[in-house]
Design an enzyme around this catalytic site. Sequence first.
Site, PDB file in Angstrom:
ATOM      1  N   ASP A  29      53.324  29.624  -2.316  1.00  0.00           N
ATOM      2  CA  ASP A  29      53.013  29.512  -0.909  1.00  0.00           C
ATOM      3  C   ASP A  29      52.544  28.078  -0.671  1.00  0.00           C
ATOM      4  O   ASP A  29      51.757  27.544  -1.468  1.00  0.00           O
ATOM      5  CB  ASP A  29      51.894  30.513  -0.575  1.00  0.00           C
ATOM      6  CG  ASP A  29      51.752  30.746   0.920  1.00  0.00           C
ATOM      7  OD1 ASP A  29      51.558  29.760   1.663  1.00  0.00           O
ATOM      8  OD2 ASP A  29      51.843  31.911   1.338  1.00  0.00           O
TER       9      ASP A  29
ATOM     10  N   GLU B  80      61.526  37.239  14.448  1.00  0.00           N
ATOM     11  CA  GLU B  80      62.075  38.589  14.610  1.00  0.00           C
ATOM     12  C   GLU B  80      62.455  38.860  16.058  1.00  0.00           C
ATOM     13  O   GLU B  80      63.431  39.568  16.324  1.00  0.00           O
ATOM     14  CB  GLU B  80      61.061  39.623  14.078  1.00  0.00           C
ATOM     15  CG  GLU B  80      60.976  39.576  12.547  1.00  0.00           C
ATOM     16  CD  GLU B  80      59.753  40.243  11.939  1.00  0.00           C
ATOM     17  OE1 GLU B  80      59.500  40.025  10.742  1.00  0.00           O
ATOM     18  OE2 GLU B  80      59.043  40.977  12.653  1.00  0.00           O
TER      19      GLU B  80
ATOM     20  N   HIS C 237      51.196  37.805  19.613  1.00  0.00           N
ATOM     21  CA  HIS C 237      50.221  36.767  19.272  1.00  0.00           C
ATOM     22  C   HIS C 237      50.918  35.476  18.846  1.00  0.00           C
ATOM     23  O   HIS C 237      50.253  34.493  18.551  1.00  0.00           O
ATOM     24  CB  HIS C 237      49.327  37.257  18.130  1.00  0.00           C
ATOM     25  CG  HIS C 237      50.082  37.517  16.850  1.00  0.00           C
ATOM     26  ND1 HIS C 237      51.227  38.283  16.795  1.00  0.00           N
ATOM     27  CD2 HIS C 237      49.875  37.092  15.580  1.00  0.00           C
ATOM     28  CE1 HIS C 237      51.669  38.322  15.548  1.00  0.00           C
ATOM     29  NE2 HIS C 237      50.867  37.604  14.798  1.00  0.00           N
TER      30      HIS C 237
ATOM     31  N   SER D 205      49.593  41.780  12.030  1.00  0.00           N
ATOM     32  CA  SER D 205      49.034  42.694  11.040  1.00  0.00           C
ATOM     33  C   SER D 205      47.509  42.625  11.003  1.00  0.00           C
ATOM     34  O   SER D 205      46.841  43.575  10.636  1.00  0.00           O
ATOM     35  CB  SER D 205      49.619  42.396   9.664  1.00  0.00           C
ATOM     36  OG  SER D 205      49.505  41.020   9.379  1.00  0.00           O
TER      37      SER D 205
ATOM     38  N   ASN E 248      56.494  34.967  12.056  1.00  0.00           N
ATOM     39  CA  ASN E 248      57.426  36.063  11.761  1.00  0.00           C
ATOM     40  C   ASN E 248      57.816  36.817  13.028  1.00  0.00           C
ATOM     41  O   ASN E 248      58.980  37.172  13.210  1.00  0.00           O
ATOM     42  CB  ASN E 248      56.818  37.056  10.761  1.00  0.00           C
ATOM     43  CG  ASN E 248      56.825  36.509   9.345  1.00  0.00           C
ATOM     44  OD1 ASN E 248      57.533  35.541   9.046  1.00  0.00           O
ATOM     45  ND2 ASN E 248      56.042  37.111   8.481  1.00  0.00           N
ATOM     46  N   SER E 249      56.839  37.055  13.891  1.00  0.00           N
ATOM     47  CA  SER E 249      57.140  37.781  15.126  1.00  0.00           C
ATOM     48  C   SER E 249      58.095  36.980  16.010  1.00  0.00           C
ATOM     49  O   SER E 249      58.972  37.543  16.660  1.00  0.00           O
ATOM     50  CB  SER E 249      55.860  38.094  15.899  1.00  0.00           C
ATOM     51  OG  SER E 249      55.091  39.037  15.178  1.00  0.00           O
TER      52      SER E 249
ATOM     53  N   TRP F 181      51.775  51.893  13.605  1.00  0.00           N
ATOM     54  CA  TRP F 181      52.624  51.003  12.796  1.00  0.00           C
ATOM     55  C   TRP F 181      54.074  51.148  13.267  1.00  0.00           C
ATOM     56  O   TRP F 181      54.492  52.255  13.627  1.00  0.00           O
ATOM     57  CB  TRP F 181      52.536  51.411  11.318  1.00  0.00           C
ATOM     58  CG  TRP F 181      53.387  50.574  10.395  1.00  0.00           C
ATOM     59  CD1 TRP F 181      53.033  49.417   9.775  1.00  0.00           C
ATOM     60  CD2 TRP F 181      54.738  50.845   9.988  1.00  0.00           C
ATOM     61  NE1 TRP F 181      54.081  48.947   9.019  1.00  0.00           N
ATOM     62  CE2 TRP F 181      55.142  49.797   9.129  1.00  0.00           C
ATOM     63  CE3 TRP F 181      55.663  51.856  10.275  1.00  0.00           C
ATOM     64  CZ2 TRP F 181      56.413  49.732   8.549  1.00  0.00           C
ATOM     65  CZ3 TRP F 181      56.927  51.783   9.700  1.00  0.00           C
ATOM     66  CH2 TRP F 181      57.291  50.734   8.845  1.00  0.00           C
TER      67      TRP F 181
ATOM     68  N   HIS G  48      51.579  37.016   4.188  1.00  0.00           N
ATOM     69  CA  HIS G  48      52.139  36.057   3.224  1.00  0.00           C
ATOM     70  C   HIS G  48      52.825  36.684   1.999  1.00  0.00           C
ATOM     71  O   HIS G  48      53.927  36.254   1.639  1.00  0.00           O
ATOM     72  CB  HIS G  48      51.059  35.054   2.789  1.00  0.00           C
ATOM     73  CG  HIS G  48      50.761  34.037   3.846  1.00  0.00           C
ATOM     74  ND1 HIS G  48      50.975  32.688   3.688  1.00  0.00           N
ATOM     75  CD2 HIS G  48      50.292  34.187   5.096  1.00  0.00           C
ATOM     76  CE1 HIS G  48      50.641  32.039   4.786  1.00  0.00           C
ATOM     77  NE2 HIS G  48      50.219  32.932   5.666  1.00  0.00           N
TER      78      HIS G  48
ATOM     79  N   HIS H 248      50.599  19.454  10.303  1.00  0.00           N
ATOM     80  CA  HIS H 248      49.774  19.362   9.092  1.00  0.00           C
ATOM     81  C   HIS H 248      50.050  18.078   8.315  1.00  0.00           C
ATOM     82  O   HIS H 248      49.147  17.505   7.709  1.00  0.00           O
ATOM     83  CB  HIS H 248      49.985  20.589   8.200  1.00  0.00           C
ATOM     84  CG  HIS H 248      49.356  21.826   8.777  1.00  0.00           C
ATOM     85  ND1 HIS H 248      48.007  21.930   8.993  1.00  0.00           N
ATOM     86  CD2 HIS H 248      49.894  22.990   9.217  1.00  0.00           C
ATOM     87  CE1 HIS H 248      47.734  23.112   9.530  1.00  0.00           C
ATOM     88  NE2 HIS H 248      48.861  23.775   9.670  1.00  0.00           N
TER      89      HIS H 248
END
Length: 446
Positions: A116, A352, A344, A275, A348-349, A326, A23, A147
């Site tokens: 956030d 990307e 997962h 991460s 973000n993944s 990394w 975050h 949500h």
Amino acid sequence: MSYKVASTSPQNVAVLVFPFASHPGSVLQFVRSISAMAPDMKFTFFSLSRSNSSLFSGSGFDNIKPYNIWDDEGFGAGNPLQQIELFLDRAACTFERAIEEAEAETGHKFGCLISDAFLWFAGDIAKKMHVPWVPIWMSGQRSLLAHIETDIIREKVGAPGQEDKPLDFLPDFSDEFRASDLPKEIVFGNLESPFARMLHKMGEKLLQATVVTINSFETMDLKVTAELKKRFNKLLLVGPLHIAQPVVSDDDRDGCLQWLDKHKPASVAYISFGSLGALPPIEVAALAEALEEGGFPFLWSFRGNKEDLPQGFVDRTSSIGKIVPWVNQVQILNHSSVGVCVTHCGWNSILESVTGGVPMIGRPDLADQKVNMRSVEVVWKICVRIEGGVFTKTGAIKALEQALLLEQGKEMRHRVGVLKQLAQEAVGPNGLSTQDLKALVEIIKS
Ligand SMILES: *[C@@H]1O[C@H](CO)[C@@H](O)[C@H](O)[C@H]1NC(C)=O
Ligand SMILES: *[C@@H]1O[C@H](CO)[C@@H](O)[C@H](O)[C@H]1NC(C)=O
């Protein structure tokens, strides 16, 4: 003339950070995007000192100043969830006090509060300060809608045993979305946990925000975006932030790019579970066996325990694989040799992978990851689901074959290429995300 002077004076913006996982880095990216368009604005970045020191080490930014809200002592010991709960318990009053202190120290009032989205109480603080509240949601449109609709979802599929119930009562969710795809904080989990209560409150409070922003782009999910726009005062889509405001880095400390250069286009499986994430030991072993038996070239960003790998695996696979602690993921996924991202399904993944033009194999675990996985699987059709939701050797071989060797993989690659194009257009000079970012700057300035 006086109004002209007022309108050009720099704006002071307070930024409230949720200091866990990815975050802080994402919020910083967001702030840098705004700052690139409004160089006069000054930002104070309220966070924990440990995230401050990792984010702002090196050059730092002239107009983005870190401000530590409290010492990290007491945070080191517990597991991530315990740390988050401890943080949430004190966050509201601590942020409020820190804002007052910062204003007293500088003699300048803040004119806007960015936070956030998790930090729903920032809406109340902004109200007291009589300034706009601009929350940023760090995931996709569909998890955000879930949500907002939490009460309806609980009413319709609240009882245990309804895990398989389709979510087709949510707008543009097909019957392929199941109740079990939702974060356990929405249904079936402990709904009274601090994290679940935070998310529930967030769903309510975001409806009052001056403007809700999201790290996604409109053309990625047109219909759900339209639904969200009906609900919020204003919704601005400013992503994908990592290509809107790229972080220039040539850090390739383990030589991954050179290694990838030696491989054929779209041939390598890149593996990362985020991460925080690590697979259960039994699945680490199963995935490793699948890579070895199938002879798939792989680059594994490995956070787990190496002892979970089969004995001798690293040596035996050294000609086809590379295991590193990394990677610069944006760079790796942008390399033409990467053929699939085993992930997962963190947001973000996914973004990307999309901007790298890389299809996915999904192994979601918690939070929004399952809804994300279902979206990439059934809405955009750019992800292979692994059989049974967990890695077995045969299931992993099958998924890797589908993604890397079979026609299905080529089709996914084509579709992800179309999305990549849309993402690039969105952040281009006249793109929708660029326009939304400009609109946001105007709102902050006014
Ligand atoms: C935040 O971290 C930077 C870089 O390590 C450091 O220079 C700065 O003093 C820190 N700020 C605060 C308020 O601790
Ligand atoms: C990806 O690579 C292309 C050229 O190969 C480059 O123009 C682009 O900036 C890269 N994108 C990112 C996000 O690194």
